[in-house]
Design a protein around this motif. Structure first.
Motif, PDB file in Angstrom:
ATOM      1  N   MET A   1       0.838  -1.177   0.000  1.00  0.00           N
ATOM      2  CA  MET A   1       0.000   0.000   0.000  1.00  0.00           C
ATOM      3  C   MET A   1       0.887   1.246   0.000  1.00  0.00           C
ATOM      4  N   ALA A   2       0.498   2.213  -0.823  1.00  0.00           N
ATOM      5  CA  ALA A   2       1.259   3.460  -0.889  1.00  0.00           C
ATOM      6  C   ALA A   2       1.043   4.244   0.394  1.00  0.00           C
ATOM      7  N   SER A   3       2.128   4.577   1.033  1.00  0.00           N
ATOM      8  CA  SER A   3       2.008   5.374   2.246  1.00  0.00           C
ATOM      9  C   SER A   3       1.835   6.837   1.872  1.00  0.00           C
ATOM     10  N   LYS A   4       1.396   7.623   2.838  1.00  0.00           N
ATOM     11  CA  LYS A   4       1.245   9.061   2.605  1.00  0.00           C
ATOM     12  C   LYS A   4       2.595   9.656   2.206  1.00  0.00           C
ATOM     13  N   VAL A  29      -2.079  11.725  -8.067  1.00  0.00           N
ATOM     14  CA  VAL A  29      -1.629  10.347  -7.978  1.00  0.00           C
ATOM     15  C   VAL A  29      -2.873   9.504  -7.747  1.00  0.00           C
ATOM     16  N   PHE A  30      -3.048   8.474  -8.558  1.00  0.00           N
ATOM     17  CA  PHE A  30      -4.222   7.610  -8.445  1.00  0.00           C
ATOM     18  C   PHE A  30      -3.802   6.270  -7.862  1.00  0.00           C
ATOM     19  N   LEU A  31      -4.613   5.775  -6.920  1.00  0.00           N
ATOM     20  CA  LEU A  31      -4.299   4.559  -6.186  1.00  0.00           C
ATOM     21  C   LEU A  31      -5.204   3.416  -6.601  1.00  0.00           C
ATOM     22  N   ASP A  32      -4.662   2.206  -6.600  1.00  0.00           N
ATOM     23  CA  ASP A  32      -5.424   1.002  -6.873  1.00  0.00           C
ATOM     24  C   ASP A  32      -6.437   0.790  -5.756  1.00  0.00           C
ATOM     25  N   ALA A  33      -7.668   0.450  -6.126  1.00  0.00           N
ATOM     26  CA  ALA A  33      -8.747   0.286  -5.152  1.00  0.00           C
ATOM     27  C   ALA A  33      -8.504  -0.866  -4.178  1.00  0.00           C
ATOM     28  N   GLU A  34      -7.863  -1.919  -4.642  1.00  0.00           N
ATOM     29  CA  GLU A  34      -7.643  -3.093  -3.794  1.00  0.00           C
ATOM     30  C   GLU A  34      -6.376  -2.983  -2.963  1.00  0.00           C
ATOM     31  N   SER A  35      -5.262  -2.701  -3.631  1.00  0.00           N
ATOM     32  CA  SER A  35      -3.966  -2.741  -2.956  1.00  0.00           C
ATOM     33  C   SER A  35      -3.560  -1.415  -2.337  1.00  0.00           C
ATOM     34  N   GLY A  36      -4.112  -0.311  -2.841  1.00  0.00           N
ATOM     35  CA  GLY A  36      -3.706   1.005  -2.378  1.00  0.00           C
ATOM     36  C   GLY A  36      -2.412   1.483  -3.003  1.00  0.00           C
ATOM     37  N   PRO A 106      -3.743  -6.399 -15.111  1.00  0.00           N
ATOM     38  CA  PRO A 106      -4.323  -7.263 -14.080  1.00  0.00           C
ATOM     39  C   PRO A 106      -5.763  -6.873 -13.791  1.00  0.00           C
ATOM     40  N   ALA A 107      -6.599  -7.864 -13.523  1.00  0.00           N
ATOM     41  CA  ALA A 107      -8.019  -7.624 -13.249  1.00  0.00           C
ATOM     42  C   ALA A 107      -8.204  -6.743 -12.022  1.00  0.00           C
ATOM     43  N   ASP A 108      -7.274  -6.807 -11.075  1.00  0.00           N
ATOM     44  CA  ASP A 108      -7.422  -6.023  -9.852  1.00  0.00           C
ATOM     45  C   ASP A 108      -6.734  -4.658  -9.966  1.00  0.00           C
ATOM     46  N   ASP A 109      -6.403  -4.248 -11.176  1.00  0.00           N
ATOM     47  CA  ASP A 109      -5.716  -2.978 -11.395  1.00  0.00           C
ATOM     48  C   ASP A 109      -6.727  -1.848 -11.547  1.00  0.00           C
TER      49      ASP A 109
END
Length: 122
Positions: A1-4, A29-36, A106-109
């Motif tokens: 997960m991307a930290s602040k 910056v856009f974050l992945d919904a699943e992994s962050g 990836p499907a989770d992207d």
């Protein structure tokens, strides 16, 4: 997960292409919904950076204060200009992956809303 801190590091960095040429201001910056994980950045383009060019972070690396993107400047400049103010839709994500020649994402992207220009997660 991307930290602040990681997201703030991206905002503090200068985006460069595969040849090290400076590209522009990192607006979001856009974050992945699943992994962050940080998945895309929006670069400011046009007069006064009013347009956004969406660039995948796949293959990118942060070195010192430079974000080295995996694409040449001409590919980034030719990217579709998209309104991503409300986040990135599946259709937009597909168009961007197609533009950059990224097949079989990836499907989770999935991508959710980005961060604000001051680096706070949104």
């Amino acid at each position: 997960m991307a930290s602040k801190k990681t997201v703030q590091d991206l905002f503090a960095a200068t985006a460069v292409d595969t040849d090290g040429e400076k590209l522009g201001v990192i607006k979001e910056v856009f974050l992945d919904a699943e992994s962050g994980d940080a998945t895309f950045i929006a670069l400011g383009a046009g007069l006064f950076n009013h347009k956004s060019l969406l660039v995948p972070l796949r293959g990118a690396h942060l070195e010192d204060r430079s974000l080295h993107l995996a694409f040449p400047k001409h590919s980034i400049e030719e990217a579709p200009h998209l309104d991503v103010s409300a986040g990135v839709t599946e259709e937009q994500r597909t168009r961007i992956f197609e533009h950059y020649g990224l097949t079989n994402p990836p499907a989770d992207d999935r991508v959710t809303g980005g961060s604000t220009t001051n680096g706070a997660l949104g």
